[in-house]
Design a protein around this motif. Structure first.
Motif, PDB file in Angstrom:
ATOM      1  N   GLN A  88     -27.227  13.892  21.602  1.00  0.00           N
ATOM      2  CA  GLN A  88     -26.612  15.206  21.628  1.00  0.00           C
ATOM      3  C   GLN A  88     -25.211  15.130  22.227  1.00  0.00           C
ATOM      4  N   SER A  89     -24.278  15.893  21.684  1.00  0.00           N
ATOM      5  CA  SER A  89     -22.936  15.992  22.251  1.00  0.00           C
ATOM      6  C   SER A  89     -22.352  17.347  21.888  1.00  0.00           C
ATOM      7  N   ASN A  90     -21.414  17.814  22.705  1.00  0.00           N
ATOM      8  CA  ASN A  90     -20.814  19.118  22.447  1.00  0.00           C
ATOM      9  C   ASN A  90     -19.366  19.152  22.885  1.00  0.00           C
ATOM     10  N   LEU A  91     -18.630  20.086  22.312  1.00  0.00           N
ATOM     11  CA  LEU A  91     -17.279  20.421  22.734  1.00  0.00           C
ATOM     12  C   LEU A  91     -17.328  21.783  23.393  1.00  0.00           C
ATOM     13  N   ASN A  92     -16.550  21.962  24.453  1.00  0.00           N
ATOM     14  CA  ASN A  92     -16.526  23.269  25.108  1.00  0.00           C
ATOM     15  C   ASN A  92     -15.097  23.689  25.399  1.00  0.00           C
ATOM     16  N   LEU A  93     -14.805  24.920  25.068  1.00  0.00           N
ATOM     17  CA  LEU A  93     -13.485  25.498  25.275  1.00  0.00           C
ATOM     18  C   LEU A  93     -13.638  26.704  26.179  1.00  0.00           C
ATOM     19  N   ASN A 122      -5.438  33.477  36.981  1.00  0.00           N
ATOM     20  CA  ASN A 122      -4.755  32.353  36.337  1.00  0.00           C
ATOM     21  C   ASN A 122      -4.857  32.498  34.821  1.00  0.00           C
ATOM     22  N   LEU A 123      -3.882  31.967  34.116  1.00  0.00           N
ATOM     23  CA  LEU A 123      -3.897  31.979  32.666  1.00  0.00           C
ATOM     24  C   LEU A 123      -3.881  30.538  32.168  1.00  0.00           C
ATOM     25  N   GLY A 124      -4.854  30.200  31.344  1.00  0.00           N
ATOM     26  CA  GLY A 124      -4.922  28.833  30.832  1.00  0.00           C
ATOM     27  C   GLY A 124      -6.305  28.531  30.321  1.00  0.00           C
ATOM     28  N   GLY A 125      -6.606  27.255  30.154  1.00  0.00           N
ATOM     29  CA  GLY A 125      -7.914  26.901  29.635  1.00  0.00           C
ATOM     30  C   GLY A 125      -8.250  25.440  29.822  1.00  0.00           C
ATOM     31  N   THR A 126      -9.498  25.104  29.474  1.00  0.00           N
ATOM     32  CA  THR A 126      -9.995  23.732  29.549  1.00  0.00           C
ATOM     33  C   THR A 126     -10.634  23.346  28.226  1.00  0.00           C
ATOM     34  N   LEU A 127     -10.509  22.083  27.885  1.00  0.00           N
ATOM     35  CA  LEU A 127     -11.185  21.518  26.723  1.00  0.00           C
ATOM     36  C   LEU A 127     -12.050  20.366  27.217  1.00  0.00           C
ATOM     37  N   GLY A 128     -13.336  20.422  26.915  1.00  0.00           N
ATOM     38  CA  GLY A 128     -14.243  19.399  27.414  1.00  0.00           C
ATOM     39  C   GLY A 128     -15.094  18.774  26.321  1.00  0.00           C
ATOM     40  N   SER A 182     -14.436  30.473  35.043  1.00  0.00           N
ATOM     41  CA  SER A 182     -13.892  30.431  33.686  1.00  0.00           C
ATOM     42  C   SER A 182     -15.027  30.700  32.708  1.00  0.00           C
ATOM     43  N   PHE A 183     -14.673  31.049  31.495  1.00  0.00           N
ATOM     44  CA  PHE A 183     -15.698  31.381  30.509  1.00  0.00           C
ATOM     45  C   PHE A 183     -15.213  30.978  29.119  1.00  0.00           C
ATOM     46  N   GLY A 184     -16.179  30.752  28.202  1.00  0.00           N
ATOM     47  CA  GLY A 184     -15.791  30.354  26.858  1.00  0.00           C
ATOM     48  C   GLY A 184     -16.983  30.041  25.987  1.00  0.00           C
ATOM     49  N   ILE A 185     -16.817  29.064  25.104  1.00  0.00           N
ATOM     50  CA  ILE A 185     -17.812  28.717  24.098  1.00  0.00           C
ATOM     51  C   ILE A 185     -18.146  27.230  24.181  1.00  0.00           C
TER      52      ILE A 185
END
Length: 212
Positions: free
Chosen positions: A27-32, A63-69, A187-190
């Motif tokens: 299993q693997s995932n991307l999260n934004l 803060n304004l911005g994001g993370t990619l994991g 932070s929050f996302g998908i």
């Protein structure tokens, strides 16, 4: 930008381990995720330099911005490796970011709900605040007036992540970083689960024709 060679070696070694793990079928995932809110439990001496600071003491800062994991499970629904890259506007509305590589465990999973936790080394960096008028050095970040970016290496930074499944591939995801007493953030996302490769069955051997 950073001259601490052991830190660089550590990150390269962990990244190599993640790349090797990525070759294992699992299993693997991307999260934004999007920032967000920063909490300073003791306030901040540089609160006057923070434009998105409603209490004027630095307890809560937007803060304004994001993370990619990217997360890769070594054991399904149990244990994983995770890499995160963040870019954002920091508390002083300047360019900042962090790079994180770490391990994760599934604390619980029931129905559509799951909670993960884990930790790992994190390198945090930001545009030098010495460029700002009336900046007071709290000693948290390294880097004097002659560098472009300040940084902080945290060997044990962690997170808690709550996920709510929307369907088989997408989940609503919220992250809490419990960096007490210096910094806590939300932070929050998908979270998107990558399709797993289906194993192809080997063709049956063809029996040679029998000569009569």
């Amino acid at each position: 930008m950073f001259t601490n060679l052991p830190i660089v070696k550590y990150f390269l070694f962990t990244l190599l381990a993640l790349l090797i793990a990525g070759q294992v079928e699992a299993q693997s995932n991307l999260n934004l995720k999007f920032f967000g809110l920063s909490l300073h439990p003791k306030g901040d001496v540089n609160a006057p330099l923070m434009p998105l600071n409603p209490d004027k003491k630095g307890y809560f800062v937007f803060n304004l911005g994001g993370t990619l994991g990217y997360e890769h499970f070594l054991k399904p629904d149990k244990f994983s490796l995770k890499a995160i890259q963040a870019v954002y506007s920091d508390c002083a509305a300047q360019l900042g970011g962090f790079t994180h590589l770490g391990v994760r465990w599934v604390i619980f999973k029931k129905g559509k709900h799951s909670l993960n936790g884990g930790f790992g080394p994190t390198l945090v960096y930001r545009r030098n605040w010495y460029e700002l008028d009336n900046y007071e050095d709290s000693g948290f970040f390294k880097g004097g007036q002659d560098v472009k970016y300040q940084y902080k290496f945290i060997p044990y930074a962690g997170e808690f992540e709550y996920n709510l499944a929307l369907n088989e591939q997408y989940e609503f995801s919220t992250t809490f970083i419990p960096g007490f007493p210096s910094l806590m953030s939300l932070s929050f996302g998908i979270r998107y689960w990558l399709p797993q490769k289906k194993k192809t069955e080997a063709p049956l051997p063809v029996q040679p024709a029998v000569r009569r």
